[in-house]
Design a protein around this motif. Structure first.
Motif, PDB file in Angstrom:
ATOM      1  N   VAL A  63      26.835  41.453  39.442  1.00  0.00           N
ATOM      2  CA  VAL A  63      28.001  42.305  39.245  1.00  0.00           C
ATOM      3  C   VAL A  63      27.692  43.338  38.170  1.00  0.00           C
ATOM      4  O   VAL A  63      27.389  42.992  37.039  1.00  0.00           O
ATOM      5  CB  VAL A  63      29.234  41.471  38.840  1.00  0.00           C
ATOM      6  N   ASP A  65      29.770  45.581  36.936  1.00  0.00           N
ATOM      7  CA  ASP A  65      30.908  45.817  36.055  1.00  0.00           C
ATOM      8  C   ASP A  65      31.258  44.515  35.343  1.00  0.00           C
ATOM      9  O   ASP A  65      31.737  43.566  35.955  1.00  0.00           O
ATOM     10  CB  ASP A  65      32.102  46.322  36.871  1.00  0.00           C
ATOM     11  N   LYS A  67      33.634  43.725  33.578  1.00  0.00           N
ATOM     12  CA  LYS A  67      35.061  43.433  33.501  1.00  0.00           C
ATOM     13  C   LYS A  67      35.563  42.702  34.739  1.00  0.00           C
ATOM     14  O   LYS A  67      36.713  42.276  34.793  1.00  0.00           O
ATOM     15  CB  LYS A  67      35.852  44.731  33.319  1.00  0.00           C
ATOM     16  N   ILE A  68      34.696  42.577  35.753  1.00  0.00           N
ATOM     17  CA  ILE A  68      35.090  41.942  37.006  1.00  0.00           C
ATOM     18  C   ILE A  68      34.418  40.578  37.111  1.00  0.00           C
ATOM     19  O   ILE A  68      33.213  40.454  36.935  1.00  0.00           O
ATOM     20  CB  ILE A  68      34.734  42.830  38.206  1.00  0.00           C
ATOM     21  N   LYS A  69      35.195  39.540  37.406  1.00  0.00           N
ATOM     22  CA  LYS A  69      34.723  38.163  37.381  1.00  0.00           C
ATOM     23  C   LYS A  69      34.266  37.715  38.771  1.00  0.00           C
ATOM     24  O   LYS A  69      35.026  37.790  39.734  1.00  0.00           O
ATOM     25  CB  LYS A  69      35.837  37.242  36.885  1.00  0.00           C
ATOM     26  N   VAL A 329      35.758  43.258  46.359  1.00  0.00           N
ATOM     27  CA  VAL A 329      36.369  43.302  45.035  1.00  0.00           C
ATOM     28  C   VAL A 329      37.879  43.427  45.150  1.00  0.00           C
ATOM     29  O   VAL A 329      38.388  44.214  45.956  1.00  0.00           O
ATOM     30  CB  VAL A 329      35.828  44.506  44.218  1.00  0.00           C
ATOM     31  N   ASP A 330      38.587  42.624  44.373  1.00  0.00           N
ATOM     32  CA  ASP A 330      40.021  42.784  44.170  1.00  0.00           C
ATOM     33  C   ASP A 330      40.177  43.507  42.833  1.00  0.00           C
ATOM     34  O   ASP A 330      40.021  42.912  41.773  1.00  0.00           O
ATOM     35  CB  ASP A 330      40.710  41.422  44.130  1.00  0.00           C
ATOM     36  N   ARG A 331      40.476  44.811  42.883  1.00  0.00           N
ATOM     37  CA  ARG A 331      40.503  45.612  41.664  1.00  0.00           C
ATOM     38  C   ARG A 331      41.752  45.358  40.832  1.00  0.00           C
ATOM     39  O   ARG A 331      41.765  45.640  39.638  1.00  0.00           O
ATOM     40  CB  ARG A 331      40.385  47.097  42.026  1.00  0.00           C
ATOM     41  N   LYS A 334      40.778  42.046  39.231  1.00  0.00           N
ATOM     42  CA  LYS A 334      39.437  42.166  38.639  1.00  0.00           C
ATOM     43  C   LYS A 334      38.578  40.952  38.981  1.00  0.00           C
ATOM     44  O   LYS A 334      38.028  40.267  38.116  1.00  0.00           O
ATOM     45  CB  LYS A 334      39.525  42.368  37.126  1.00  0.00           C
ATOM     46  N   GLN A 335      38.488  40.684  40.287  1.00  0.00           N
ATOM     47  CA  GLN A 335      37.688  39.574  40.799  1.00  0.00           C
ATOM     48  C   GLN A 335      36.795  40.074  41.927  1.00  0.00           C
ATOM     49  O   GLN A 335      37.134  41.053  42.610  1.00  0.00           O
ATOM     50  CB  GLN A 335      38.604  38.466  41.337  1.00  0.00           C
ATOM     51  N   THR A 336      35.674  39.398  42.124  1.00  0.00           N
ATOM     52  CA  THR A 336      34.786  39.764  43.223  1.00  0.00           C
ATOM     53  C   THR A 336      34.257  38.515  43.905  1.00  0.00           C
ATOM     54  O   THR A 336      34.045  37.482  43.264  1.00  0.00           O
ATOM     55  CB  THR A 336      33.604  40.628  42.739  1.00  0.00           C
TER      56      THR A 336
END
Length: 370
Positions: A63, A65, A67-69, A329-331, A334-336
């Motif tokens: 990942v 980014d 900030k994205i889990k 990604v769910d923006r 903030k999940q992937t």
């Protein structure tokens, strides 16, 4: 005495035969096990094909980014050795359309000169064969009509085709030209960019799915485009244009800071199915357009913002355009989720994945219960 001994020997011989029979029966019984029984972790589809459920990849190094889990989960990984046995997409089967879907070109047998078009739900389930034989070795662009019936694609050599899922008829469209296609909201017309050639002299045209006729249009169609409320929204190399199809009035969204041309030429573009947001990127910047509010934000490449080659409704969900390694990604949360979807074959070069049926399930790419 002799009589008793004879009976005893005969009994032992019979017992021995029965024992050998029991011993030899064991391998025979194991050989008739089905492939499903031999491999209980597989779910067979036909005699030769199957899928297995595998865990999502949660390695944070995947990942960009921070900030994205990365999220855990189970997703199907497909092994298709005989595509003739695999279920085909059926536009009358409502169960296939309770989620948005991805469509993509895939050589399931590993032969890139035998590309087929496939589709699956955005949660990785319900793989279906869409176009059994494209006769193409490279597909760079795929677009589905809103009524799901027609799939259009462009090959690397800019040949253009439309396939009718209801009749199985494939139609070749005129001309070549840079990829650009969009369906009308009622699915009757396919608008596409072409170029002048033998027997025609147009740059942009539309194909009538009811009559088969092709006529010229007086506006261009970019690589990313949607039709919404009788307006064409298109993201070309340098910016976003909205065209009213009745009045021909045009409106534009300017770039931030009026960047030099070399910094705004976009290589990758996408527009959300509802026509609300758009995404563009090049090697130096990413641009996020709010079309309804006529604004655009710029992100520098070093910001490591997770890029969005496929936008979902309201830009909440997004994905890259690779299907062999899926990254969703769910923006908002903030999940992937990242997983390997294909266990056989290979993706043809530039056979870009795209989204359709994008407004299903209120635009959410996963069922809420999951």
């Amino acid at each position: 005495m002799k009589k008793t001994l004879l009976i005893t020997l005969l009994g032992l011989a019979i017992f021995g035969c029965n024992d050998q029979s029991r011993q030899s029966a064991s391998p025979v019984s194991s050989s008739v096990l089905t492939e499903q029984e031999k491999h209980p972790d597989r779910v067979y589809v036909g005699e030769h094909n199957y899928y297995v459920m595998e865990s999502a990849v949660t390695n944070e190094n995947w990942v960009s980014d921070d900030k994205i889990k990365p999220m855990s989960g189970q997703f199907p990984k497909y092994y298709v050795f005989n595509s003739d046995e695999w279920p085909k997409e059926d536009i009358n089967d409502a169960s296939s359309y309770d989620l948005p879907r991805f469509q993509f070109a895939w050589a399931s047998d590993g032969d890139r000169y035998n590309l087929q078009i496939w589709s699956m739900k955005t949660d990785g389930t319900d793989l279906r064969l869409v176009v059994p034989d494209t006769k193409a070795d490279d597909i760079v662009f795929i677009r589905r009509s809103p009524n799901l019936r027609y799939v259009a694609w462009i090959e690397r050599r800019t040949r253009k085709y439309v396939y009718d899922l209801k009749t199985g008829v494939k139609t070749r469209l005129i001309g070549g030209g840079y990829p650009g296609m969009v369906w009308s909201e009622d699915s009757r017309y396919l608008y596409f960019h072409t170029m002048p050639g033998q027997n025609f002299d147009v740059d942009d045209a539309r194909w009538d799915s009811e009559t088969g006729e092709i006529e010229a249009v007086d506006f261009g169609i970019g690589p990313a485009a949607v039709m919404k409320d009788n307006q064409l929204i298109t993201l070309n190399d340098y910016g976003l244009v909205k065209i009213d199809l009745e009045t021909k009035e045009r409106s534009y969204i300017d770039f931030v800071d009026r960047l030099p041309d070399r910094d705004i030429l976009m290589k990758f573009r996408s527009i959300s199915p509802d026509g609300h947001y758009a995404w563009g990127e090049n090697s130096k910047y990413d641009f996020f357009f709010d079309i309804n509010n006529h604004t655009v934000k710029k992100f520098a490449a070093e910001e490591k913002f997770l890029r969005a080659l496929i936008l979902g409704t309201d830009a909440r969900f997004s994905a890259r355009d690779r299907v062999s390694y899926l990254s969703v990604v769910d923006r908002e949360k903030k999940q992937t989720w990242q997983w390997y979807a294909l266990g056989t074959g290979e993706i043809g070069v530039n056979s870009n994945m795209s989204l359709y049926n994008g407004l299903a399930n209120d635009g959410l790419w996963f069922k809420e219960s999951e």
